[in-house]
Design a protein around this motif. Sequence first.
Motif, mmCIF file in Angstrom:
data_model
loop_
_atom_site.group_PDB
_atom_site.id
_atom_site.type_symbol
_atom_site.label_atom_id
_atom_site.label_comp_id
_atom_site.label_asym_id
_atom_site.label_seq_id
_atom_site.Cartn_x
_atom_site.Cartn_y
_atom_site.Cartn_z
ATOM 1 N N GLY A 118 0.808 -1.210 0.000
ATOM 2 C CA GLY A 118 0.000 0.000 0.000
ATOM 3 C C GLY A 118 0.841 1.260 0.000
ATOM 4 N N VAL A 119 1.954 1.248 0.768
ATOM 5 C CA VAL A 119 2.850 2.407 0.779
ATOM 6 C C VAL A 119 3.451 2.635 -0.607
ATOM 7 C CG1 VAL A 119 5.027 3.262 1.694
ATOM 8 C CG2 VAL A 119 3.360 2.264 3.236
ATOM 9 N N ILE A 120 3.833 1.566 -1.262
ATOM 10 C CA ILE A 120 4.434 1.695 -2.602
ATOM 11 C C ILE A 120 3.434 2.305 -3.566
ATOM 12 C CG2 ILE A 120 5.303 0.380 -4.569
ATOM 13 C CD1 ILE A 120 6.615 -1.531 -2.608
ATOM 14 N N LYS A 121 2.173 1.885 -3.485
ATOM 15 C CA LYS A 121 1.164 2.450 -4.380
ATOM 16 C C LYS A 121 0.927 3.920 -4.091
ATOM 17 C CE LYS A 121 -1.202 -1.965 -5.111
ATOM 18 N NZ LYS A 121 -2.456 -2.740 -4.921
ATOM 19 N N GLN A 122 0.889 4.292 -2.788
ATOM 20 C CA GLN A 122 0.725 5.706 -2.446
ATOM 21 C C GLN A 122 1.898 6.549 -2.943
ATOM 22 O OE1 GLN A 122 0.125 5.826 1.764
ATOM 23 N NE2 GLN A 122 -1.999 5.077 1.673
ATOM 24 N N ILE A 123 3.098 5.987 -2.802
ATOM 25 C CA ILE A 123 4.286 6.714 -3.274
ATOM 26 C C ILE A 123 4.228 6.901 -4.786
ATOM 27 C CG2 ILE A 123 6.791 6.567 -3.539
ATOM 28 C CD1 ILE A 123 6.874 5.150 -0.836
ATOM 29 N N GLU A 124 3.799 5.872 -5.511
ATOM 30 C CA GLU A 124 3.693 6.001 -6.966
ATOM 31 C C GLU A 124 2.651 7.042 -7.349
ATOM 32 O OE1 GLU A 124 2.849 2.110 -8.345
ATOM 33 O OE2 GLU A 124 4.936 1.412 -8.206
ATOM 34 N N LEU A 125 1.560 7.148 -6.572
ATOM 35 C CA LEU A 125 0.565 8.169 -6.842
ATOM 36 C C LEU A 125 1.130 9.577 -6.614
ATOM 37 C CD1 LEU A 125 -2.350 8.928 -7.538
ATOM 38 C CD2 LEU A 125 -2.935 8.643 -5.104
ATOM 39 N N VAL A 126 1.859 9.751 -5.488
ATOM 40 C CA VAL A 126 2.474 11.047 -5.215
ATOM 41 C C VAL A 126 3.497 11.392 -6.292
ATOM 42 C CG1 VAL A 126 3.963 12.289 -3.602
ATOM 43 C CG2 VAL A 126 2.041 10.969 -2.744
ATOM 44 N N ASN A 127 4.263 10.405 -6.682
ATOM 45 C CA ASN A 127 5.265 10.638 -7.724
ATOM 46 C C ASN A 127 4.607 11.052 -9.033
ATOM 47 O OD1 ASN A 127 7.678 10.695 -9.084
ATOM 48 N ND2 ASN A 127 8.274 8.619 -8.554
ATOM 49 N N PHE A 128 3.480 10.436 -9.351
ATOM 50 C CA PHE A 128 2.763 10.803 -10.574
ATOM 51 C C PHE A 128 2.242 12.227 -10.490
ATOM 52 C CE2 PHE A 128 -1.363 11.059 -12.754
ATOM 53 C CZ PHE A 128 -0.945 10.856 -14.057
ATOM 54 N N GLN A 129 1.647 12.605 -9.321
ATOM 55 C CA GLN A 129 1.141 13.963 -9.162
ATOM 56 C C GLN A 129 2.263 14.997 -9.243
ATOM 57 O OE1 GLN A 129 -0.928 13.910 -5.436
ATOM 58 N NE2 GLN A 129 -2.718 12.781 -6.228
ATOM 59 N N ALA A 130 3.392 14.712 -8.610
ATOM 60 C CA ALA A 130 4.517 15.644 -8.659
ATOM 61 C C ALA A 130 5.050 15.788 -10.080
ATOM 62 C CB ALA A 130 5.620 15.166 -7.724
#
Length: 901
Positions: A149-161
């Motif tokens: 779940g943390v990895i998916k959240q990080i990928e979402l933040v990375n996409f938004q950034a």
Amino acid sequence: MTSVRHLCVGFVICLLAMTLAPGLQAQDNGLVAATSEASRQATDEEAAPKVELENAQSRIAEWGKQLDTLNQTLDTGDVSGRIIATGRTDTEQIVDSATSLRDLAEERLKRLKAANGKLGEPPAEGQDEVPAVARERERLGQEIANVSGVIKQIELVNFQASELSDRLSTLARERFTQRILGRVDVPMNPAVWIDASSEILAIPSTIQARYANLELDGKIASELSDVAPGLVFLAMIVLAALIGGEVIVLRYIPARWKTVSSDDRIAMISGTRFLFTALVPGVALLIAYSIIDSQEELLKGSMGDFIHQCFAAALFLLFVGASVRSVHSPFAPSLRRSGTTVTGARVVGIASLGVALIFALDMILLQGATTLGTSLNVALIQSITNVLLISVLLFICSLGAFWVHDERDRHEFWAKLERRSRRFMKAVSIVLPLLMLLGYVALARFILENLMMAMAFATCYWLLRGFFRALMHTYLVKPEEATDDSAPDTVHGTLYFWLRVMIDVVMIIIAVPAAVMVFTDIAWVDLLSAGEQAFVGIQVGGINFSLRSILLAVLIFVIVLGLMRFFQRMLSTRVLPNTKLDQGLQHSVSAIFGYAGICLAVLMAISAAGMDLSNLAIIAGAISVGIGFGMQSIVNNFVSGLILLVERPIKVGDWIVVGADQGFVKDIRVRATEIETFDRSSIVIPNSELISNRVLNWTLKERSGRGIIKIGVGYESDVEKVREILLEMAESRREILSYPAPQVVFMDFGASSLDFELRYFLRDIGDVLAVASSIRFELVQRFRDEGIEVPFAQRDLHLRDIDKLTDAIRGAGQGPKDPENSGGNEAESEPEEDAKSQKQAETETPDQASSDDDSDGGEIGEGAKQKAAPSSAAKDVSRDRDAAGRSLPDAGGDMDGDAPR
């Protein structure tokens, strides 16, 4: 007695045990402590990623808030340039941090999955599992779910950034394009210019009214008081460097380098002036700015922007002023480095200083007008005025009247570059005012700013490059003038070339990142990140291109190849000469060792570069196709070279004959073999020709060989005496073997001589020419002493119609006849005689014209019955003259006879 001895030995052992026990105990305690410390460090290292992951939720939430705030700001539409720059920096930092956290999470997930795999497959439905294993499986599954779940959240933040970063970049490009290509209406009304001028003149009073009663208190005053001593000290350093640099350069350095060549002297003086008056004060200014920037309140708001622009203008003026003084030297033209005249050095130098001063003031005034909130007309008129002044000064600098025109150097690189640069400057100085009149003020300013920065950067690079080259050439290549005669000029030239290459490479490595930072918006952190990415590796498909791997591969190749070359040299100079192997076998062993070293170095370099050796099968297939088409000759020569080294039909040092060429084998290389002829010229023969063609090798099995000397003596000579002399000559030579013994062979009865051959065997066939020449010298002297003649070829000449020839000679001796009486007869008889002679020559056969060595005369004409007895006195005179020319004794003979000699 024995019991007493045993008691003493036991007492000594007890003392030793008591002495060593505390040390061993301390050592054991230390070992235990070290083990516990290592275990604690390992536990801490394992716990560190776990702590990072536990704080991941809070960090992800914080990043999300920052991105949402920035996104809302962009949606409002009121975005300044500072917000865009800050937003891009923040998004890049978020992307970097998110990437690092994702790497930690993926590593943690990999470990958890590996631990879960050790538990085996979960039991089937209805089967029980050990409770401890079931609990551990449940714990690991929960952690795996959390980390995923943390990895998916990080990928979402990375996409938004990344999306926000692209949006900011697009907005920055659009604003840049609009600002550069935007067109404004140039005010033509004189009243507007008068109002703007009065507003510019009122700026000092505006500053006084706004900041006269400014009181620095609180945090700003505290920070300013903290940095004030350092700023004052750095200001003193700047002034000392500026004044002291000029004094040192103008007063002391020219006398110091008086004996140096003119070009190196001027280059070192210019470089020293630039170092003292630009680099030292520039470093001091950068340190001062970093001190101010470290404070939180000093560079905030519009005043911070103004201070930042002031530092940038001061740094620009410092570097450009030092460059102009170093290149043109307007106040000391004899130290100029440019191609200007004396007057041109002053005019161009002062005009360039004026350009730098106007440009720096324009930077400060434009930012000051923005800070004070002046009208747009003020900024517009200021820009137009400054650009027009700079254009006029640039046009003056580009005039050819101030530059030296030397026809001899017209086609050199620097002369062409100088002419083209002046033409470019002249074109720019004409284009900028036109752009201003058309309303493209921002575009004209953009061109001018980049031109100024490019000229300053290129001039700094050129000065430092020339300074380091001249310094190296003066103190490294030729350390002592007129005393370093041991090294030839070629050594100095080669050393100077490679040192120049090293200086150029180092300066390019430093200049390229600096130019990227100066002329682009790339920050130092981004540049380091790009360098780190290139150093770590770039993934392209299934291949990872890594600068680190490439450098490591090159380093390993150089080191391994150098070591193998060193061992090869040691093998060929120290080991093999002390063995009983011949020279050719030594060369073969050394060459094979060198080939093996190259193969080993290549394989180790490929492995260090990260390439899978199994992938070389594709390369091998491509090479095989190339061999089948275009590389047959190369591979044929390579394989032939290996055959020559292994089979050794020829070896280094052999005397071989290949076709019309012969000489000694100097080297057997991969593709060809080098042969040195007796003329000291080199012949390179492909190895395949030495394998497929006939080759005569004089020294294949051994160095000995046979020599032959041919000689002819007169028919009246004593053949036994000749044989005895020849054998004596051969037996007295040390180079000639006694077994097989030399022999003299009576070859034939020649036309003019008795032909003999002296045959002998030499210890070294290489001495065949020297030995034969020495024996011939001795034979000449010995034959003279013994009265043995070495004859030359003789022929008997038979003439036809000798009676007519006799009449003609007699007629010539009586003198010319009376032309009145004989003229007509001669005129009639000459054609008849010519025709008769031509007919007689055509009907004459070779047998009739041949000479007979066994007869004393010949037939003269058809039906001639008497023999002509030619005088032998003339023949003897000619024979004696020829014998004297040969420095051979006359064997004598009948003066009136014509016997062969």
